[in-house]
Scaffold this active site. Structure first.
Site, PDB file in Angstrom:
ATOM      1  N   GLY A 227       0.682  -1.080  -0.125  1.00  0.00           N
ATOM      2  CA  GLY A 227       0.080  -0.084   0.042  1.00  0.00           C
ATOM      3  C   GLY A 227       0.892   1.283   0.140  1.00  0.00           C
ATOM      4  O   GLY A 227       2.036   1.166  -0.416  1.00  0.00           O
ATOM      5  N   ARG A 228       0.400   2.143   0.508  1.00  0.00           N
ATOM      6  CA  ARG A 228       1.247   3.620   0.415  1.00  0.00           C
ATOM      7  C   ARG A 228       2.183   3.524   1.350  1.00  0.00           C
ATOM      8  O   ARG A 228       3.440   3.924   0.718  1.00  0.00           O
ATOM      9  CB  ARG A 228       0.328   4.842   1.340  1.00  0.00           C
ATOM     10  CG  ARG A 228      -0.829   5.163   0.346  1.00  0.00           C
ATOM     11  CD  ARG A 228      -1.903   5.792   1.179  1.00  0.00           C
ATOM     12  NE  ARG A 228      -2.662   4.896   2.139  1.00  0.00           N
ATOM     13  CZ  ARG A 228      -3.805   4.822   2.454  1.00  0.00           C
ATOM     14  NH1 ARG A 228      -4.642   5.664   1.620  1.00  0.00           N
ATOM     15  NH2 ARG A 228      -4.543   4.026   3.244  1.00  0.00           N
ATOM     16  N   ILE A 229       2.383   2.874   2.458  1.00  0.00           N
ATOM     17  CA  ILE A 229       3.633   2.781   3.180  1.00  0.00           C
ATOM     18  C   ILE A 229       4.669   1.654   2.441  1.00  0.00           C
ATOM     19  O   ILE A 229       5.876   2.021   2.491  1.00  0.00           O
ATOM     20  CB  ILE A 229       3.304   2.339   4.826  1.00  0.00           C
ATOM     21  CG1 ILE A 229       2.610   3.354   5.310  1.00  0.00           C
ATOM     22  CG2 ILE A 229       4.678   2.022   5.322  1.00  0.00           C
ATOM     23  CD1 ILE A 229       1.983   2.771   6.609  1.00  0.00           C
TER      24      ILE A 229
ATOM     25  N   ARG B 197      -1.964  -8.722  -2.602  1.00  0.00           N
ATOM     26  CA  ARG B 197      -3.080  -9.621  -3.447  1.00  0.00           C
ATOM     27  C   ARG B 197      -3.332  -8.625  -4.777  1.00  0.00           C
ATOM     28  O   ARG B 197      -3.492  -9.461  -5.722  1.00  0.00           O
ATOM     29  CB  ARG B 197      -4.444  -9.099  -2.525  1.00  0.00           C
ATOM     30  CG  ARG B 197      -4.712 -10.285  -1.399  1.00  0.00           C
ATOM     31  CD  ARG B 197      -5.873  -9.682  -0.630  1.00  0.00           C
ATOM     32  NE  ARG B 197      -5.421  -8.298  -0.412  1.00  0.00           N
ATOM     33  CZ  ARG B 197      -6.373  -7.567   0.425  1.00  0.00           C
ATOM     34  NH1 ARG B 197      -7.367  -7.765   0.886  1.00  0.00           N
ATOM     35  NH2 ARG B 197      -6.117  -6.127   0.607  1.00  0.00           N
TER      36      ARG B 197
ATOM     37  N   ILE C 279       6.484  -3.797  10.777  1.00  0.00           N
ATOM     38  CA  ILE C 279       6.277  -2.308  11.219  1.00  0.00           C
ATOM     39  C   ILE C 279       4.559  -2.147  11.166  1.00  0.00           C
ATOM     40  O   ILE C 279       3.911  -1.165  11.201  1.00  0.00           O
ATOM     41  CB  ILE C 279       6.557  -1.129  10.465  1.00  0.00           C
ATOM     42  CG1 ILE C 279       6.794  -1.150   8.933  1.00  0.00           C
ATOM     43  CG2 ILE C 279       8.260  -0.910  10.785  1.00  0.00           C
ATOM     44  CD1 ILE C 279       6.772   0.139   8.289  1.00  0.00           C
ATOM     45  N   ALA C 280       3.973  -3.372  10.990  1.00  0.00           N
ATOM     46  CA  ALA C 280       2.424  -3.419  10.374  1.00  0.00           C
ATOM     47  C   ALA C 280       1.545  -3.711  11.842  1.00  0.00           C
ATOM     48  O   ALA C 280       1.365  -2.919  12.409  1.00  0.00           O
ATOM     49  CB  ALA C 280       2.162  -4.113   9.539  1.00  0.00           C
ATOM     50  N   ARG C 281       1.518  -4.947  12.370  1.00  0.00           N
ATOM     51  CA  ARG C 281       0.762  -5.320  13.484  1.00  0.00           C
ATOM     52  C   ARG C 281       1.582  -6.744  13.938  1.00  0.00           C
ATOM     53  O   ARG C 281       1.753  -7.481  13.053  1.00  0.00           O
ATOM     54  CB  ARG C 281      -0.637  -5.473  13.027  1.00  0.00           C
ATOM     55  CG  ARG C 281      -1.384  -4.529  12.923  1.00  0.00           C
ATOM     56  CD  ARG C 281      -1.616  -3.522  14.283  1.00  0.00           C
ATOM     57  NE  ARG C 281      -2.375  -2.335  13.982  1.00  0.00           N
ATOM     58  CZ  ARG C 281      -1.956  -1.199  13.684  1.00  0.00           C
ATOM     59  NH1 ARG C 281      -0.543  -0.976  13.361  1.00  0.00           N
ATOM     60  NH2 ARG C 281      -2.804   0.028  13.675  1.00  0.00           N
TER      61      ARG C 281
ATOM     62  N   GLU D 297       1.000  -6.519  22.648  1.00  0.00           N
ATOM     63  CA  GLU D 297       1.442  -5.435  23.050  1.00  0.00           C
ATOM     64  C   GLU D 297       0.571  -4.390  23.857  1.00  0.00           C
ATOM     65  O   GLU D 297      -0.548  -4.530  23.828  1.00  0.00           O
ATOM     66  CB  GLU D 297       1.894  -4.299  21.735  1.00  0.00           C
ATOM     67  CG  GLU D 297       0.914  -3.848  20.909  1.00  0.00           C
ATOM     68  CD  GLU D 297       1.472  -3.159  19.767  1.00  0.00           C
ATOM     69  OE1 GLU D 297       2.279  -3.704  19.154  1.00  0.00           O
ATOM     70  OE2 GLU D 297       0.884  -2.026  19.584  1.00  0.00           O
TER      71      GLU D 297
ATOM     72  N   HIS E  87       6.086   0.398  19.144  1.00  0.00           N
ATOM     73  CA  HIS E  87       5.227   0.768  18.327  1.00  0.00           C
ATOM     74  C   HIS E  87       5.229   2.441  18.055  1.00  0.00           C
ATOM     75  O   HIS E  87       4.237   3.130  18.322  1.00  0.00           O
ATOM     76  CB  HIS E  87       3.709   0.513  18.802  1.00  0.00           C
ATOM     77  CG  HIS E  87       2.639   0.489  17.754  1.00  0.00           C
ATOM     78  ND1 HIS E  87       1.585  -0.516  17.688  1.00  0.00           N
ATOM     79  CD2 HIS E  87       2.514   1.358  16.591  1.00  0.00           C
ATOM     80  CE1 HIS E  87       0.962  -0.102  16.872  1.00  0.00           C
ATOM     81  NE2 HIS E  87       1.409   0.915  15.987  1.00  0.00           N
ATOM     82  N   ILE E  88       6.309   2.953  17.491  1.00  0.00           N
ATOM     83  CA  ILE E  88       6.569   4.315  17.147  1.00  0.00           C
ATOM     84  C   ILE E  88       6.883   4.665  15.642  1.00  0.00           C
ATOM     85  O   ILE E  88       7.443   5.804  15.792  1.00  0.00           O
ATOM     86  CB  ILE E  88       7.942   4.629  18.065  1.00  0.00           C
ATOM     87  CG1 ILE E  88       9.273   3.816  17.698  1.00  0.00           C
ATOM     88  CG2 ILE E  88       7.617   4.609  19.604  1.00  0.00           C
ATOM     89  CD1 ILE E  88      10.691   4.518  18.314  1.00  0.00           C
TER      90      ILE E  88
HETATM   91  C1  GLV Z   1      -0.562   2.909  13.818  1.00  0.00           C
HETATM   92  O1  GLV Z   1       0.008   1.800  13.940  1.00  0.00           O
HETATM   93  C2  GLV Z   1      -1.322   3.133  12.884  1.00  0.00           C
HETATM   94  O2  GLV Z   1      -1.991   2.151  12.203  1.00  0.00           O
HETATM   95  O3  GLV Z   1      -1.348   4.152  12.670  1.00  0.00           O
END
Ligand code: GLV
Length: 328
Positions: free
Chosen positions: A157-159, A180, A239-241, A270, A288-289
């Site tokens: 996606g965007r990130i 996908r 860096i997602a979940r 977390e 989570h920063i």
């Molecule tokens: C942080 O985890 C967000 O989804 O913005």
């Protein structure tokens, strides 16, 4: 005089954003940031039409059934796995998130975590601080190359695209991705990225970056089988979940040398971190920063507030997740 709508701000937030909300709403806030159980959340939500939430505030069918006045929950996050969106749609409650404003900042952090992990920065810093550094050595904290290596991105996606651009254009990396839906050719070219199937992604990347949304469909998509396909020199960055990765399998893979290292900003339970991960030296752990710069967090909070104002005052939210609610 008509009564102002009323909103609940469920977690502490920038005071200037509370001031902005107060121009339009009766505002109740949790500025001392005390922990609310579901029961307390339900009590606090009574009588409010809007809520400003973060990823730690779960909005599900139980909460919705108990809070009939609620019309909108504005999440201060791009991810919204804390929302049961189907239940919200059914209850006629609008959900909004904060896309775009955090894309580049989060991509920066993903890259920072990749560099820190591949180049063993946390481990090296702990070593220095512990007073054990007595001389230079040819192989001291020798890590894995980043520039010129192959980056695999799962989710695009965007990130993911922001990370791809940094990798391809800034670090001369070969970028492959799996998603996908495939990007159009022009976007692929702008990102310098090539689509591959998941198995090829796992087998050929030197670094694997996880940036896909978390849902039942992506729960533990990286487990023992997937880790076993990766190179023993590979690093994994999440860096997602946290729930995307089976953390017990990951800790075992890091212990056994199935992969070389991991950088994790998110964790399944977390703020609790699995003790198997805490016991390892080849893992960089951050709380989570990824979106945490002052400017970006302010932009996220303002966008969440603008969604509340947009919907409850003008009927026009900025970034709705379930716009079906608007049509009903
Ligand atoms: C942080 O985890 C967000 O989804 O913005």
């Amino acid at each position: 005089m008509t009564m102002k709508p009323s909103v609940l701000v469920a977690r502490a937030v920038f005071p200037e954003v509370l001031d902005k909300l107060a121009q339009h709403f009766e505002v109740t806030s949790n500025q001392t940031d005390v922990f609310w159980t579901q029961e307390v959340l339900i009590q606090q939500l009574q009588g409010h039409q809007g809520a400003l939430t973060t990823g730690s505030v779960r909005i599900d069918a139980v909460v919705l059934a108990a809070c009939p006045d609620l019309k909108i929950c504005a999440n201060m996050a791009v991810g919204y796995n804390n929302f049961d969106v189907d239940a919200m749609t059914q209850a006629g409650v609008l959900a909004t998130n904060t896309p775009d404003v955090l894309t580049e900042t989060t991509a920066d952090f993903g890259f920072a975590l990749l560099l820190a992990t591949a180049r063993r920065m946390a481990e090296a810093e702990h070593f220095l601080r512990s007073g054990r550094w007595d001389r230079w050595r040819y192989d001291m904290f020798a890590g894995c190359e980043v520039h010129g290596s192959t980056l695999g991105i799962l989710g695009m996606g965007r990130i993911g695209q922001g990370i791809a651009r940094r990798a391809a254009h800034g670090f001369g990396m070969k970028v492959i991705y799996h998603n996908r839906s495939r990007l159009d050719a022009a976007t692929e070219a702008a990102c310098g990225a090539v689509w591959v199937d998941q198995s090829e992604l796992l087998r050929t990347c030197d670094h694997l970056m996880l940036v896909l949304p978390y849902s039942a469909a992506t729960h533990h998509v990286i487990g023992a089988n997937e880790l076993a396909q990766m190179k023993p020199t590979a690093t994994l960055i999440n860096i997602a979940r946290g729930g995307i990765v089976d953390e017990v399998a990951l800790a075992a893979a890091l212990r056994q040398g199935t992969i070389a290292a991991a950088g994790l900003d998110v964790f399944e339970g977390e703020p609790k971190v699995h003790p198997d991960l805490l016991a390892l030296r080849n893992v960089v752990l951050t709380p989570h920063i990824a979106s945490a710069t002052i400017r970006t967090r302010l932009a996220m909070a303002h966008l969440a507030a603008d969604n509340l104002i947009g919907y409850l005052v003008d009927g026009k939210p900025v970034t709705p997740i379930n716009p079906q609610v608007l049509a009903t």
